[in-house]
Design a protein around this motif. Structure first.
Motif, PDB file in Angstrom:
ATOM      1  N   GLU A 351       0.855  -1.193   0.000  1.00  0.00           N
ATOM      2  CA  GLU A 351       0.000   0.000   0.000  1.00  0.00           C
ATOM      3  C   GLU A 351       0.889   1.242   0.000  1.00  0.00           C
ATOM      4  O   GLU A 351       0.566   2.249  -0.592  1.00  0.00           O
ATOM      5  N   ALA A 352       2.047   1.126   0.673  1.00  0.00           N
ATOM      6  CA  ALA A 352       3.000   2.234   0.700  1.00  0.00           C
ATOM      7  C   ALA A 352       4.379   1.702   1.070  1.00  0.00           C
ATOM      8  O   ALA A 352       4.500   0.662   1.730  1.00  0.00           O
ATOM      9  N   PHE A 353       5.402   2.422   0.591  1.00  0.00           N
ATOM     10  CA  PHE A 353       6.786   2.092   0.974  1.00  0.00           C
ATOM     11  C   PHE A 353       7.193   3.098   2.042  1.00  0.00           C
ATOM     12  O   PHE A 353       6.926   4.293   1.917  1.00  0.00           O
ATOM     13  N   VAL A 354       7.846   2.583   3.080  1.00  0.00           N
ATOM     14  CA  VAL A 354       8.125   3.429   4.242  1.00  0.00           C
ATOM     15  C   VAL A 354       9.622   3.701   4.317  1.00  0.00           C
ATOM     16  O   VAL A 354      10.425   2.775   4.176  1.00  0.00           O
ATOM     17  N   ALA A 360      20.799   7.445   8.431  1.00  0.00           N
ATOM     18  CA  ALA A 360      21.727   8.410   7.837  1.00  0.00           C
ATOM     19  C   ALA A 360      21.160   8.872   6.489  1.00  0.00           C
ATOM     20  O   ALA A 360      21.235  10.050   6.131  1.00  0.00           O
ATOM     21  N   ASP A 361      20.569   7.949   5.750  1.00  0.00           N
ATOM     22  CA  ASP A 361      19.929   8.301   4.482  1.00  0.00           C
ATOM     23  C   ASP A 361      18.420   8.378   4.730  1.00  0.00           C
ATOM     24  O   ASP A 361      17.761   7.351   4.926  1.00  0.00           O
ATOM     25  N   PRO A 362      17.848   9.582   4.737  1.00  0.00           N
ATOM     26  CA  PRO A 362      16.417   9.715   5.068  1.00  0.00           C
ATOM     27  C   PRO A 362      15.524   9.088   3.996  1.00  0.00           C
ATOM     28  O   PRO A 362      14.344   8.888   4.211  1.00  0.00           O
ATOM     29  N   TYR A 363      16.105   8.810   2.837  1.00  0.00           N
ATOM     30  CA  TYR A 363      15.302   8.218   1.755  1.00  0.00           C
ATOM     31  C   TYR A 363      15.476   6.706   1.671  1.00  0.00           C
ATOM     32  O   TYR A 363      15.063   6.082   0.717  1.00  0.00           O
ATOM     33  N   LYS A 364      16.122   6.144   2.692  1.00  0.00           N
ATOM     34  CA  LYS A 364      16.361   4.700   2.659  1.00  0.00           C
ATOM     35  C   LYS A 364      15.072   3.952   3.025  1.00  0.00           C
ATOM     36  O   LYS A 364      14.395   4.298   3.993  1.00  0.00           O
ATOM     37  N   LEU A 365      14.779   2.931   2.244  1.00  0.00           N
ATOM     38  CA  LEU A 365      13.613   2.093   2.519  1.00  0.00           C
ATOM     39  C   LEU A 365      13.818   1.326   3.829  1.00  0.00           C
ATOM     40  O   LEU A 365      14.904   0.778   4.057  1.00  0.00           O
ATOM     41  N   THR A 366      12.765   1.293   4.661  1.00  0.00           N
ATOM     42  CA  THR A 366      12.871   0.457   5.867  1.00  0.00           C
ATOM     43  C   THR A 366      11.783  -0.607   5.912  1.00  0.00           C
ATOM     44  O   THR A 366      11.895  -1.561   6.678  1.00  0.00           O
ATOM     45  N   GLY A 367      10.751  -0.400   5.106  1.00  0.00           N
ATOM     46  CA  GLY A 367       9.704  -1.427   5.120  1.00  0.00           C
ATOM     47  C   GLY A 367       8.556  -1.100   4.189  1.00  0.00           C
ATOM     48  O   GLY A 367       8.566  -0.091   3.492  1.00  0.00           O
ATOM     49  N   LEU A 368       7.583  -1.998   4.194  1.00  0.00           N
ATOM     50  CA  LEU A 368       6.396  -1.806   3.367  1.00  0.00           C
ATOM     51  C   LEU A 368       5.165  -1.856   4.252  1.00  0.00           C
ATOM     52  O   LEU A 368       5.110  -2.694   5.173  1.00  0.00           O
ATOM     53  N   ARG A 369       4.208  -0.960   3.984  1.00  0.00           N
ATOM     54  CA  ARG A 369       2.877  -1.168   4.580  1.00  0.00           C
ATOM     55  C   ARG A 369       2.083  -1.940   3.528  1.00  0.00           C
ATOM     56  O   ARG A 369       1.896  -1.464   2.407  1.00  0.00           O
TER      57      ARG A 369
END
Ligand code: FAD
Ligand code: SF4
Length: 487
Positions: A351-354, A360-369
């Protein structure tokens, strides 16, 4: 011993240990263990030589399977090789990567009777690998040279099969490819654990020996338009495959570490070929030590999850919006992936990528909803439509997400500078199948670009059919007949 275990043993493939959801670390090969000649003969002798060979009917190139099984059973391997290579340009490749469970083996009468199929693919591989070892595989030597030339766009299986067949007739053949190596998806798509790259490279080298010219790093549309190629050659074959990856629309899809499947697989294949791939070296396209989520349910998704396992991922999940029964990928591949510890999350979609606050990288993927799906009523195609279930969200941790949602054709008239080229409503090249001809005079097409994403063996079949059609066209032209009079 269960029926499933027995099948692995008859295939000659190592039976993996069961370790639950834990990923298997050792590097087992999909490629069948070498048969000893007597094992191959025993296996081939299981063929009942039935009156109607359903295996042959369901093989796209209509290999004369019962005949070469009989020859292999009698130990007459050179004759078996000659018979098998008469209908297939790359039998050792098909033996390795055809989805036999859906083609020849799935239709073996012995399989239907519940006794386990004759392992046709493994024997086909054994016969041709032996032929290579013994030096029976030779470059084609035309009986006479012909002056007409054919330009082939694409060095995948369709283009290579056509090149060999046309060269056999003595035509001058040039294959153009935008990649730096010949083979198409055989070299950069299909993982090396299913198809060793040397097996593809020795075929390309054989074609060079036969007199085929390869012009690599040459993109039609960039380095020359299709119209220019038409002026250079007497006929053109478009065999460029389909490469426009389908995308996902979801918030956060632009985060780092969300990558298209083919970028991921190409990086892995290139590094196995010894290339320096910066995105692999930096870790961006390497699954080692990561929680990986692959989105999609086709064979490309299966190749991604199994590659991630081999790269040493921490966990590998496959998210698919339909259920197991409705997935497009081969059930055999799913079974292999499960044995290797891949977890399938059926009936779910992102539904969304979180992204990572605190990283350190604010645009780094950490998970998926993700959200749960139920299958609704069937549409006009007969497939039940996936419907999201309200309030069914759940979270999946991920450091790498791989998008494997399939491929569509590129816009060829625009990309290749061929404004008059007619397409189907799906964007594939429109073909008169009887003549393998497009609407442009002297331009033919074959493989995925006419079928949509399909199989290697169908590409080979199309390449062979296109070569025969091109020959009919050129002979008619030489005799001063119209293009259609050749039929
Ligand atoms: C990841 C993956 C795994 C697969 N696994 C299997 C499998 O296990 N078994 C199976 O049977 N099938 C498998 N397939 C499908 C199979 O690879 C394809 O059906 C087959 O390769 C199609 O052959 P082709 O010759 O039509 O095209 P391709 O193999 O795609 O070759 C097309 C070639 O054309 C070149 N090209 C494209 N545009 C241009 C241009 N403008 N100028 C010059 N060159 C150009 C490309 O660089 C490429 O080399 C898989 C596909 C993928 C993506
Ligand atoms: S080419 Fe493919 S389908 Fe045909 S016999 Fe070989 S493995 Fe089976």
């Amino acid at each position: 011993m269960t029926a499933k275990m027995l099948r692995f043993v008859t295939l000659g493939r190592a039976m993996p240990e069961k370790r639950g959801a834990e990923l298997r670390r050792h590097d087992f090969d999909e490629i069948y263990r070498e048969f000893r000649p007597e094992e191959a003969a025993n296996q081939a002798s299981r063929c009942s030589q039935c009156g109607v060979p359903f295996c042959q009917v369901h093989c796209p190139v209509h290999n004369n399977i019962p005949d070469w099984l009989k020859l292999a059973a009698e130990g007459r391997l050179e004759e078996a090789y000659e018979t098998s290579s008469a209908t297939n340009n790359f039998p050792e490749i098909c033996g390795r990567i055809c989805p036999q469970d859906r083609l020849c083996e799935g239709n073996c009468v012995i399989e239907q009777a519940g006794h386990g199929t004759v392992t046709i693919g493994a024997i086909e591989k054994f016969i041709t690998d032996t032929a290579w070892e013994k030096g029976w595989v030779k470059p084609v030597r035309p009986r006479r040279e012909r002056r007409q030339s054919i330009g082939i766009v694409g060095a995948g299986p369709a283009g290579l099969a056509a090149a060999e067949e046309l060269r056999r007739q003595g035509y001058q053949v040039t294959v153009y490819d935008r990649y730096d190596r010949a083979g198409g998806l055989l070299i950069y798509g299909i993982p090396a654990f299913k198809l060793e790259k040397e097996v593809v490279q020795r075929r390309a080298a054989l074609l060079v020996e036969a007199g085929v010219t390869f012009t690599l790093n040459f993109e039609v549309g960039r380095d020359a338009s299709l119209e220019e190629l038409r002026r250079r050659h007497d006929a053109i074959l478009i065999a460029c495959g389909v490469y426009k990856a389908r995308d996902i629309q979801a918030p956060g899809v632009g985060l780092h570490n969300i990558v298209p499947a083919l970028d991921y697989l190409t990086a892995s294949n290139r590094s196995s070929l010894g290339d320096h791939v910066p995105a692999f070296a930096s870790g961006a396209l390497d699954a080692r030590g990561k929680n990986v989520v692959v989105i999609g349910g086709g064979d490309t998704a299966m190749d991604c999850v199994r590659t991630a396992v081999r790269q040493g991922a921490l966990s590998v999940k496959c998210l698919y919006r339909r259920d197991r029964a409705n997935m497009p990928g081969s059930q055999r591949e799913v079974a292999h992936a499960e044995e290797e510890g891949v977890e399938f999350v059926w009936l779910a979609q992102p539904e969304a990528f979180v992204g990572g606050s605190g990283n350190a990288d604010p645009y780094k993927l950490t998970g998926l909803r993700a959200q749960r799906i139920h299958l609704g009523i069937a549409d006009a195609t007969g497939r039940q439509q996936p419907r999201p279930i309200e309030g069914s969200h759940f979270h999946l941790p991920a450091d790498l997400a791989i998008k494997a949602l399939g491929f569509d054709p590129e816009n060829l008239p625009e990309a290749m500078g061929a404004p008059g080229l007619e397409l189907t409503r799906w964007g594939s090249v429109k073909l008169d199948w009887k003549r393998m001809a497009t609407n442009l005079e002297g331009v033919f097409a074959a493989g995925d670009i006419v079928r949509g994403a399909s199989l290697v063996v169908w590409a080979i079949r199309d390449g062979r059919d296109a070569a025969a059609a091109i020959q009919r066209y050129l002979m008619a032209k030489e005799a001063g007949l119209s293009a259609t009079a050749a039929e």
